[in-house]
Write a protein that holds these residues in place. Sequence first.
Motif, short mmCIF file in Angstrom:
data_model
loop_
_atom_site.label_atom_id
_atom_site.label_comp_id
_atom_site.label_asym_id
_atom_site.label_seq_id
_atom_site.Cartn_x
_atom_site.Cartn_y
_atom_site.Cartn_z
N ALA A 184 0.83 -1.20 0.00
CA ALA A 184 0.00 0.00 0.00
C ALA A 184 0.86 1.26 0.00
O ALA A 184 0.56 2.23 -0.70
N VAL A 185 1.95 1.25 0.78
CA VAL A 185 2.85 2.41 0.80
C VAL A 185 3.49 2.60 -0.58
O VAL A 185 3.58 3.73 -1.08
N TRP A 186 3.92 1.51 -1.18
CA TRP A 186 4.54 1.61 -2.49
C TRP A 186 3.54 2.09 -3.55
O TRP A 186 3.86 2.99 -4.35
N ASP A 187 2.36 1.53 -3.56
CA ASP A 187 1.35 1.94 -4.54
C ASP A 187 1.00 3.42 -4.39
O ASP A 187 0.75 4.12 -5.38
N ASP A 188 0.98 3.91 -3.15
CA ASP A 188 0.70 5.32 -2.93
C ASP A 188 1.82 6.18 -3.51
O ASP A 188 1.57 7.25 -4.08
N ALA A 189 3.06 5.74 -3.37
CA ALA A 189 4.18 6.49 -3.94
C ALA A 189 4.11 6.49 -5.46
O ALA A 189 4.38 7.52 -6.11
N VAL A 190 3.78 5.36 -6.04
CA VAL A 190 3.67 5.26 -7.50
C VAL A 190 2.58 6.19 -8.02
O VAL A 190 2.71 6.78 -9.10
N ALA A 191 1.51 6.36 -7.25
CA ALA A 191 0.40 7.21 -7.67
C ALA A 191 0.66 8.69 -7.42
O ALA A 191 -0.09 9.55 -7.92
N ALA A 192 1.69 9.04 -6.67
CA ALA A 192 1.95 10.43 -6.32
C ALA A 192 2.42 11.21 -7.55
O ALA A 192 3.12 10.67 -8.41
N PRO A 193 2.07 12.50 -7.64
CA PRO A 193 2.58 13.33 -8.74
C PRO A 193 4.10 13.38 -8.75
O PRO A 193 4.75 13.27 -7.71
N ALA A 194 4.65 13.56 -9.94
CA ALA A 194 6.11 13.62 -10.10
C ALA A 194 6.65 14.97 -9.61
O ALA A 194 5.89 15.94 -9.44
N TRP A 195 7.95 15.02 -9.39
CA TRP A 195 8.63 16.25 -9.04
C TRP A 195 8.50 17.25 -10.18
O TRP A 195 8.81 16.94 -11.33
N ALA A 258 9.09 20.11 1.42
CA ALA A 258 8.50 18.92 0.83
C ALA A 258 6.98 19.02 0.85
O ALA A 258 6.36 19.13 1.91
N ASP A 259 6.36 19.00 -0.34
CA ASP A 259 4.90 18.97 -0.38
C ASP A 259 4.41 17.55 -0.17
O ASP A 259 5.19 16.61 0.00
N GLU A 260 3.11 17.38 -0.17
CA GLU A 260 2.53 16.06 0.11
C GLU A 260 3.02 15.02 -0.87
O GLU A 260 3.32 13.88 -0.50
N ALA A 261 3.11 15.39 -2.14
CA ALA A 261 3.54 14.43 -3.15
C ALA A 261 4.98 13.97 -2.90
O ALA A 261 5.30 12.79 -3.04
N ALA A 262 5.84 14.90 -2.51
CA ALA A 262 7.24 14.53 -2.24
C ALA A 262 7.33 13.58 -1.06
O ALA A 262 8.12 12.63 -1.09
N VAL A 263 6.53 13.82 -0.03
CA VAL A 263 6.54 12.93 1.13
C VAL A 263 6.04 11.54 0.74
O VAL A 263 6.61 10.53 1.17
N ARG A 264 5.03 11.48 -0.09
CA ARG A 264 4.51 10.17 -0.53
C ARG A 264 5.56 9.42 -1.35
O ARG A 264 5.79 8.22 -1.14
N ARG A 265 6.22 10.11 -2.26
CA ARG A 265 7.28 9.45 -3.05
C ARG A 265 8.42 9.01 -2.13
O ARG A 265 8.94 7.89 -2.26
N ALA A 266 8.80 9.87 -1.21
CA ALA A 266 9.91 9.55 -0.31
C ALA A 266 9.59 8.34 0.55
O ALA A 266 10.46 7.48 0.78
N ARG A 267 8.35 8.26 1.03
CA ARG A 267 7.99 7.13 1.89
C ARG A 267 8.03 5.81 1.12
O ARG A 267 8.50 4.79 1.63
N GLY A 268 7.56 5.82 -0.12
CA GLY A 268 7.65 4.61 -0.93
C GLY A 268 9.09 4.22 -1.21
O GLY A 268 9.46 3.04 -1.14
N LEU A 269 9.93 5.21 -1.52
CA LEU A 269 11.34 4.92 -1.75
C LEU A 269 12.01 4.41 -0.48
O LEU A 269 12.90 3.55 -0.54
N ALA A 270 11.59 4.93 0.68
CA ALA A 270 12.13 4.43 1.95
C ALA A 270 11.75 2.97 2.15
O ALA A 270 12.56 2.18 2.67
N ALA A 271 10.54 2.59 1.75
CA ALA A 271 10.15 1.18 1.85
C ALA A 271 11.04 0.31 0.97
O ALA A 271 11.51 -0.76 1.40
N MET A 272 11.31 0.77 -0.26
CA MET A 272 12.17 0.00 -1.15
C MET A 272 13.59 -0.10 -0.59
O MET A 272 14.20 -1.19 -0.61
#
Length: 309
Positions: A184-195, A258-272
Amino acid sequence: MTESESATESGTRAGSGTGITADLVRDLLREQHPDLAGLPLREVAGGWGNQMWRLGDELAVRMQRMDRTPGPQLKERRWLPVLAPRLPLPVPTPVRSGEPSARFPKHWTVMTWVPGEPLDHGVISRGAHAADTLASFLRALHVEAPVEAPVGTDRGAHPRDCADGFEDFFRAVAPDDLAADVRAVWDDAVAAPAWRGPPVWVHGDLHPANVVVADGTLSGVVDFGDVFAGDPAWDLAAAWVLLPAGTAARFFDAYARADEAAVRRARGLAAMKSLFLMLMGRNGDQGLPGGKPHWGPLGRAALDRVLAG
C-alpha cells in the motif's frame, strides 16, 4: 550499479575486488604521491564499490573495487569540491588523484577523512538533533543543479519507474504479515505526482553505511558516487531509513520544502530501500560474498518506521 544488481550479483562478482593490499596501496602512493607514502595506512572495514584505506589522521585512499566503471570516483572528484564548501556537515573532499597504472589498472583517489562511526555500526541517541541536522544538510544540498550536473540513472526516477527493483526486493524479503501494508505504501508512492521543480543536487544513496555519527547524532555524510541532479525525494527517504522512530515529522517540519507528493514518493522509496537493506542482510546470513548480516535488522527497523507513518 543498481541496488538490485548489488544485492543479487554479490556472489558472482565478489572476487573482482581481491588483491588490494596495504603493500599495493603503499606502492601506488610511492609512485604517484610520494610525499604521502610515509603516512600510517590501515584498511577501513566495509565498502562495496570502493575499498577504503585510512591514510594518517586526516586522509583516506578510495580504491575502485566493485564499481564497473570509474564514473562514481570521477563524479566525486569533479563535484565534491563544488558542493562541500556550502554543506553544513563534513563530507569527503578529493585532494589527490590516482590514475590507472600497470600495478593497478583502476582509479583511486586520496580524500579527506570524515571523523565518526558509520551509522550501521553506531546509534543515534539524540533523535531531535539528528532530524534537525539532516534537514539542515539536505536544505543546503537540495539547490538547483547546473545543466552540466550528472543525471540519475538507476536512482533519481519516479517510483513508478523503479517497479522492477521494488518487486525483486518485495518478493525476496517482505514479511508476510506486513506485505499488504508495504504494498500500500509503495502503490501510494507510485500514484503520487512527479517532481515538478528544477533538478536539484541529490546525494542519492543515503543509508546507514553512508553517514557517520558522533555524540549520538549525525556528524558527516560520505560516498557521493551516486550524486545527481533530480528529485529530492530520493534523499528525503532518509527520514525513515536513518532517523529514529518518531522523528520523521520533525525532520519534514525543519526541511520545510517537501509537499505532500514529495513525502509520498519519499515514503515509498524508503520502503524500497528498507527491503534492500533486509535483502543484503539475508545474503549475509546465508554467507553470500558481499552480504552484510547486520544490515538485516537495520532494514527491518527502517521498514517498521515507514509503516508507522
